[in-house]
Scaffold this active site. Structure first.
Site, PDB file in Angstrom:
ATOM      1  N   PRO A  23       0.870  -1.131  -0.050  1.00 35.28           N
ATOM      2  CA  PRO A  23      -0.030  -0.146   0.120  1.00 35.28           C
ATOM      3  C   PRO A  23       0.828   1.273   0.032  1.00 35.28           C
ATOM      4  O   PRO A  23       1.710   1.318   0.845  1.00 35.28           O
ATOM      5  CB  PRO A  23      -0.522  -0.044   1.175  1.00 35.28           C
ATOM      6  CG  PRO A  23      -0.778  -1.512   1.673  1.00 35.28           C
ATOM      7  CD  PRO A  23       0.518  -1.914   1.194  1.00 35.28           C
ATOM      8  N   CYS A  25       0.195   5.498  -0.088  1.00 38.74           N
ATOM      9  CA  CYS A  25      -0.632   6.428   0.010  1.00 38.74           C
ATOM     10  C   CYS A  25      -0.460   7.789  -1.069  1.00 38.74           C
ATOM     11  O   CYS A  25       0.547   7.799  -1.460  1.00 38.74           O
ATOM     12  CB  CYS A  25      -0.872   7.313   1.433  1.00 38.74           C
ATOM     13  SG  CYS A  25      -1.086   6.547   2.966  1.00 38.74           S
ATOM     14  N   ALA A  57      -3.597   2.866   2.098  1.00 37.88           N
ATOM     15  CA  ALA A  57      -4.367   3.060   3.438  1.00 37.88           C
ATOM     16  C   ALA A  57      -5.771   3.817   2.866  1.00 37.88           C
ATOM     17  O   ALA A  57      -5.673   4.868   2.612  1.00 37.88           O
ATOM     18  CB  ALA A  57      -3.631   3.763   4.365  1.00 37.88           C
ATOM     19  N   GLN A 100      -6.286  -2.064   1.916  1.00 36.21           N
ATOM     20  CA  GLN A 100      -5.722  -1.921   3.604  1.00 36.21           C
ATOM     21  C   GLN A 100      -6.677  -0.626   4.056  1.00 36.21           C
ATOM     22  O   GLN A 100      -6.653   0.282   3.678  1.00 36.21           O
ATOM     23  CB  GLN A 100      -4.221  -1.055   3.350  1.00 36.21           C
ATOM     24  CG  GLN A 100      -3.674  -1.118   4.905  1.00 36.21           C
ATOM     25  CD  GLN A 100      -2.425  -0.314   4.698  1.00 36.21           C
ATOM     26  OE1 GLN A 100      -2.297   0.922   4.389  1.00 36.21           O
ATOM     27  NE2 GLN A 100      -1.267  -1.044   4.905  1.00 36.21           N
ATOM     28  N   TYR A 182      -0.102   4.524  13.342  1.00 34.69           N
ATOM     29  CA  TYR A 182      -1.651   4.898  13.216  1.00 34.69           C
ATOM     30  C   TYR A 182      -2.279   4.200  14.414  1.00 34.69           C
ATOM     31  O   TYR A 182      -1.654   3.481  15.023  1.00 34.69           O
ATOM     32  CB  TYR A 182      -2.098   4.344  11.786  1.00 34.69           C
ATOM     33  CG  TYR A 182      -1.247   5.227  10.777  1.00 34.69           C
ATOM     34  CD1 TYR A 182      -1.295   6.676  10.682  1.00 34.69           C
ATOM     35  CD2 TYR A 182      -0.673   4.835   9.685  1.00 34.69           C
ATOM     36  CE1 TYR A 182      -0.580   7.495   9.858  1.00 34.69           C
ATOM     37  CE2 TYR A 182       0.159   5.478   8.699  1.00 34.69           C
ATOM     38  CZ  TYR A 182       0.030   6.875   8.859  1.00 34.69           C
ATOM     39  OH  TYR A 182       0.750   7.586   7.879  1.00 34.69           O
ATOM     40  N   ARG A 228      -1.162  -5.396   8.902  1.00 41.60           N
ATOM     41  CA  ARG A 228       0.361  -5.149   8.901  1.00 41.60           C
ATOM     42  C   ARG A 228       0.697  -4.354  10.125  1.00 41.60           C
ATOM     43  O   ARG A 228       0.079  -3.821  10.774  1.00 41.60           O
ATOM     44  CB  ARG A 228       0.361  -3.808   7.620  1.00 41.60           C
ATOM     45  CG  ARG A 228       1.774  -3.427   7.272  1.00 41.60           C
ATOM     46  CD  ARG A 228       1.748  -2.415   6.290  1.00 41.60           C
ATOM     47  NE  ARG A 228       3.001  -2.559   5.642  1.00 41.60           N
ATOM     48  CZ  ARG A 228       3.417  -1.618   4.667  1.00 41.60           C
ATOM     49  NH1 ARG A 228       2.727  -0.662   4.209  1.00 41.60           N
ATOM     50  NH2 ARG A 228       4.573  -1.705   3.949  1.00 41.60           N
ATOM     51  N   LEU A 299      13.140  -1.675   1.642  1.00 41.49           N
ATOM     52  CA  LEU A 299      14.501  -1.820   0.748  1.00 41.49           C
ATOM     53  C   LEU A 299      14.417  -3.144   0.237  1.00 41.49           C
ATOM     54  O   LEU A 299      15.675  -3.624   0.187  1.00 41.49           O
ATOM     55  CB  LEU A 299      15.539  -1.159   1.599  1.00 41.49           C
ATOM     56  CG  LEU A 299      15.564   0.292   1.666  1.00 41.49           C
ATOM     57  CD1 LEU A 299      16.754   0.931   2.353  1.00 41.49           C
ATOM     58  CD2 LEU A 299      15.477   1.021   0.239  1.00 41.49           C
ATOM     59  N   ARG A 322       8.306   1.828  -2.874  1.00 37.06           N
ATOM     60  CA  ARG A 322       8.883   2.778  -3.789  1.00 37.06           C
ATOM     61  C   ARG A 322       9.619   2.092  -4.864  1.00 37.06           C
ATOM     62  O   ARG A 322       9.713   2.762  -5.966  1.00 37.06           O
ATOM     63  CB  ARG A 322      10.008   3.527  -3.021  1.00 37.06           C
ATOM     64  CG  ARG A 322       9.413   4.257  -1.866  1.00 37.06           C
ATOM     65  CD  ARG A 322      10.311   4.975  -1.033  1.00 37.06           C
ATOM     66  NE  ARG A 322       9.846   5.743   0.234  1.00 37.06           N
ATOM     67  CZ  ARG A 322       9.252   5.398   1.241  1.00 37.06           C
ATOM     68  NH1 ARG A 322       9.104   4.218   1.438  1.00 37.06           N
ATOM     69  NH2 ARG A 322       8.705   6.266   1.885  1.00 37.06           N
TER      70      ARG A 322
END
Length: 368
Positions: A23, A25, A57, A100, A182, A228, A299, A322
């Site tokens: 996920p 955002c 999310a 998610q 969160y 998660r 990563l 990413r």
């Protein structure tokens, strides 16, 4: 044969390979509604050849949004807007989907990252946040209201309602967001949860509300349900791997289908030793000690690195974030490097390089 490109199952959810798109955002929704950006963003990732696509999310209530531009699933309008994206993906890609679901708690009412990501105060048009305890995420930020019994019930109900909307959309899985500082993570961590009732203090008490949410969602829908987590806060005295293992064991008892292992996010004091695959060891420990199907993330950028994680049994799937934004055809390139096959839409079959004649499987092309 490449193990990264073997099929797997997360409970009832079948995936063609071990690559998940994590996920991410997008801060591009309109009152919680998916927009053209989501059609483009999720649409092109759906063609990537990954085994699983997770949405960003998705807030279960307006006050649970990280930013005012977050995707949501609290209303009929939200559901209808997301349905258009889902239907388009279904027409052109076989990839299974996971939504998610989350609530940002005290980290809600934020600006988008390209606007600085800072707290939007009430006087600036932000909204009152809620949390386990009336402790701001950072000095100078909005102090949240500590949730009372009615507030807890309302939020649990919002998770269930959103999960039912996910199921109504025909989406195969749900991931409950208990990571990155969160709301559900805020209950788990002693840094953010200083309650003195049944939802604070001991590990058992701090796990109570997140587990109640998981149990309620698990009972409400037949879809795959996973969680998660942040395996460590990276702050002395915070949530850490031993507690994460206990939480994972409890999740398995409740019938969770998978756990997605990240870290950090609950405190600006965190000190994270970032490096290639820096969270994989957490996933490996949780997989070994809980037996839950486990997704590692963080990563993971190289094909052989991902292959080795699966071959060595460190996790059952790897998630890219990413890295796949930078290279949306990462699974194609990984399959080529590892001598595997990957799904591609027929409109793109002509792109198969000459030296990888079976990359896209049994393809047939002709043209006058």
């Amino acid at each position: 044969m490449s193990q990264l490109f073997t099929p797997y199952a997360l409970g009832p959810l079948q995936v063609a390979n071990r690559i998940a798109i994590a996920p991410m955002c997008q801060y591009s929704a309109d009152n919680g509604n998916a927009t053209d950006w989501h059609m483009i963003h999720l649409g092109h990732l759906a063609l990537s050849g990954a085994g699983l696509l997770m949405t960003e999310a998705t807030a279960v209530s307006p006050e649970g949004r990280i930013s005012a531009e977050d995707l949501g699933l609290w209303s009929d309008a939200n559901q209808a807007a997301l349905a258009k994206v889902v239907q388009a993906i279904r027409r052109h890609a076989p990839i299974p989907l996971v939504v998610q679901l989350g609530h940002a708690g005290r980290k809600a009412s934020s600006r988008a990252p390209w606007q600085g990501g800072s707290c939007v105060h009430l006087a600036e048009g932000g909204w009152q946040t809620v949390a386990p305890s009336a402790i701001a995420h950072a000095p100078g930020e909005t102090v949240p209201i500590a949730l009372d019994e009615m507030g807890l019930l309302q939020i649990k109900g919002a998770f269930v309602s959103a999960a039912q909307r996910v199921h109504a959309l025909g989406i195969e899985g749900i991931e409950l967001h208990a990571a990155h500082g969160y709301l559900l993570h805020q209950f788990l961590s002693p840094l953010s949860n200083q309650r003195t009732d049944a939802y604070g203090g001991s590990l058992e008490n701090r796990m109570r509300f997140p587990l109640e949410v998981v149990e309620a969602v698990r009972a409400a829908v037949p879809a795959a349900v996973g969680v998660r987590i942040s395996a460590a806060d990276w702050v002395e005295g915070g949530w850490e791997i031993e507690q994460s293992v206990r939480f994972a064991q409890e999740l398995k008892q409740l019938g969770a289908d998978f756990i997605h292992v990240s870290s950090g996010g609950v405190s600006p004091q965190q000190q994270i030793p970032v490096g290639p695959g820096y969270q994989v060891a957490f996933a490996e420990r949780i997989k070994r000690d809980s037996g839950l199907p486990t997704i590692s993330v963080g990563l993971i950028t190289e094909a052989q690195q991902a292959e080795d994680i699966i071959v060595n049994g460190q996790s059952d799937m790897v998630a890219l974030a990413r890295a796949i934004l930078f290279d949306p055809r990462w699974p194609w390139h990984a399959a080529a490097q590892l001598g595997a096959q990957v799904q591609a839409p027929p409109q793109y079959w002509r792109s198969q390089p000459r030296e990888f004649k079976n990359l896209f499987g049994d393809t047939t092309l002709g043209q006058r």
